[in-house]
Design a protein around this motif. Structure first.
Motif, short mmCIF file in Angstrom:
data_model
loop_
_atom_site.label_atom_id
_atom_site.label_comp_id
_atom_site.label_asym_id
_atom_site.label_seq_id
_atom_site.Cartn_x
_atom_site.Cartn_y
_atom_site.Cartn_z
N LYS A 43 92.37 63.44 -27.72
CA LYS A 43 92.08 62.04 -27.45
C LYS A 43 93.29 61.13 -27.68
O LYS A 43 93.45 60.13 -27.02
N CYS A 44 94.14 61.50 -28.63
CA CYS A 44 95.30 60.65 -28.91
C CYS A 44 96.29 60.66 -27.75
O CYS A 44 97.16 59.79 -27.67
N LEU A 45 96.18 61.61 -26.84
CA LEU A 45 97.09 61.69 -25.71
C LEU A 45 96.53 61.04 -24.44
O LEU A 45 97.17 61.07 -23.41
N CYS A 46 95.37 60.45 -24.52
CA CYS A 46 94.74 59.85 -23.35
C CYS A 46 95.56 58.65 -22.87
O CYS A 46 95.80 57.71 -23.62
N GLU A 47 95.99 58.71 -21.63
CA GLU A 47 96.80 57.64 -21.04
C GLU A 47 95.98 56.77 -20.09
O GLU A 47 96.54 55.98 -19.34
N ASP A 48 94.69 56.90 -20.13
CA ASP A 48 93.80 56.20 -19.22
C ASP A 48 93.08 55.06 -19.94
O ASP A 48 93.13 54.96 -21.16
N ALA A 49 92.42 54.22 -19.16
CA ALA A 49 91.67 53.11 -19.75
C ALA A 49 90.55 52.67 -18.82
O ALA A 49 90.63 52.85 -17.60
N LEU A 50 89.53 52.09 -19.41
CA LEU A 50 88.45 51.46 -18.67
C LEU A 50 88.44 49.99 -19.05
O LEU A 50 88.63 49.64 -20.22
N PHE A 51 88.22 49.13 -18.08
CA PHE A 51 88.07 47.71 -18.36
C PHE A 51 86.78 47.25 -17.69
O PHE A 51 86.58 47.45 -16.49
N ILE A 52 85.90 46.64 -18.47
CA ILE A 52 84.61 46.19 -17.95
C ILE A 52 84.37 44.78 -18.44
O ILE A 52 84.36 44.52 -19.65
N SER A 53 84.19 43.86 -17.49
CA SER A 53 83.84 42.48 -17.83
C SER A 53 82.79 42.01 -16.83
O SER A 53 82.39 42.76 -15.94
N ALA A 58 87.49 48.04 -13.96
CA ALA A 58 88.71 48.76 -13.59
C ALA A 58 88.75 50.12 -14.28
O ALA A 58 88.43 50.24 -15.46
N VAL A 59 89.10 51.13 -13.51
CA VAL A 59 89.37 52.45 -14.03
C VAL A 59 90.86 52.66 -13.82
O VAL A 59 91.35 52.59 -12.70
N ILE A 60 91.58 52.88 -14.90
CA ILE A 60 93.03 52.90 -14.87
C ILE A 60 93.51 54.27 -15.34
O ILE A 60 93.10 54.75 -16.39
N ASP A 61 94.35 54.88 -14.54
CA ASP A 61 94.89 56.19 -14.84
C ASP A 61 96.39 56.06 -15.07
O ASP A 61 97.16 55.93 -14.12
N ASP A 82 97.45 49.92 -20.78
CA ASP A 82 97.13 48.82 -21.70
C ASP A 82 97.55 47.47 -21.13
O ASP A 82 96.83 46.48 -21.26
N ILE A 83 98.72 47.42 -20.49
CA ILE A 83 99.18 46.17 -19.88
C ILE A 83 98.22 45.74 -18.77
O ILE A 83 97.88 44.56 -18.65
N ILE A 84 97.76 46.69 -17.98
CA ILE A 84 96.81 46.35 -16.91
C ILE A 84 95.52 45.79 -17.51
O ILE A 84 94.97 44.80 -17.02
N CYS A 85 95.03 46.39 -18.58
CA CYS A 85 93.82 45.87 -19.25
C CYS A 85 94.04 44.45 -19.75
O CYS A 85 93.16 43.59 -19.62
N GLN A 86 95.21 44.19 -20.32
CA GLN A 86 95.52 42.84 -20.81
C GLN A 86 95.53 41.83 -19.66
O GLN A 86 95.05 40.70 -19.81
N VAL A 87 96.07 42.23 -18.52
CA VAL A 87 96.07 41.34 -17.35
C VAL A 87 94.64 41.10 -16.89
O VAL A 87 94.26 39.96 -16.58
N MET A 88 93.83 42.15 -16.85
CA MET A 88 92.44 42.01 -16.40
C MET A 88 91.66 41.02 -17.26
O MET A 88 90.82 40.28 -16.77
N GLN A 127 103.92 53.46 -15.37
CA GLN A 127 103.23 53.62 -14.10
C GLN A 127 101.75 53.96 -14.32
O GLN A 127 101.41 54.65 -15.27
N ALA A 128 100.94 53.48 -13.40
CA ALA A 128 99.51 53.78 -13.42
C ALA A 128 98.94 53.57 -12.03
O ALA A 128 99.52 52.86 -11.22
N VAL A 129 97.83 54.22 -11.76
CA VAL A 129 97.04 53.95 -10.57
C VAL A 129 95.72 53.39 -11.06
O VAL A 129 95.31 53.64 -12.19
N CYS A 130 95.06 52.60 -10.21
CA CYS A 130 93.78 52.06 -10.68
C CYS A 130 92.88 51.70 -9.51
O CYS A 130 93.33 51.49 -8.38
N VAL A 131 91.60 51.68 -9.82
CA VAL A 131 90.58 51.20 -8.90
C VAL A 131 89.91 50.03 -9.61
O VAL A 131 89.50 50.14 -10.76
#
Length: 172
Positions: A43-53, A58-61, A82-88, A127-131
């Motif tokens: 889990k400490c190596l997870c480079e992904d994120a979810l953002f829900i508002s 957003a699903v960020i890879d 993390d930067i993408i989540c902050q922007v969201m 770098q990241a990709v996201c939906v």
């Protein structure tokens, strides 16, 4: 009921290089039924994120790091996610896909200004990709090489190089 499944495949993404919009017709609201964000191994190596508002999902890879660079113990992929989540979090609900990408790029550039990065940004940078789902526009924005499934219909956004490589493999 409107079902939306975001599936992301870890690939290199360069902002603006590969974007796609899917317009959702109808008045149904999106409801998050399940969520999971977990690394393949630790889990400490997870480079992904979810953002829900209320306005965006957003699903960020985060792209797997191609260097040993880290900041605050985070890899380049995790930093990008993390930067993408902050922007969201600070996006106005009426933000367009283009405005969202612009704000993400601004914050990525700000990171580089504040933290020296010794490698080539294009090949080894954050770098990241996201939906992203926009409730205001009822659109799904696929940024980078990713896929989304809406009511059983698959939408993909492959890179041109993937199609070329697939054709080459078919010849062998």
């Amino acid at each position: 009921m409107f079902y939306l499944l975001f599936v992301l495949f870890l690939r290199k993404a360069i902002w603006y290089s590969n974007v796609m919009q899917i317009k959702r017709k109808g008045g149904e609201n999106v409801q998050v039924l399940e969520k999971l964000c977990e690394a393949k191994s630790q889990k400490c190596l997870c480079e992904d994120a979810l953002f829900i508002s209320e306005q965006f999902i957003a699903v960020i890879d985060g792209v797997t790091a191609k260097s040993d660079y880290s900041h605050d113990g985070k890899t380049t992929g995790k930093l990008a996610a993390d930067i993408i989540c902050q922007v969201m979090e600070k996006l106005p609900p009426e933000s367009t896909m283009e405005q969202t990408i612009h704000m993400i790029n601004q914050d990525l550039e700000l990171f580089y200004k504040e933290h020296p990065f010794p490698y080539n940004r294009k090949t080894m940078g954050l770098q990241a990709v996201c939906v992203i789902y926009s409730r205001h526009f009822r659109e799904i924005w696929m940024i980078g090489d990713c896929q989304a499934k809406v009511d059983g219909q698959l939408y993909d956004n492959p890179k041109k190089s993937d199609a070329i490589l697939a054709h080459m493999r078919a010849l062998v």
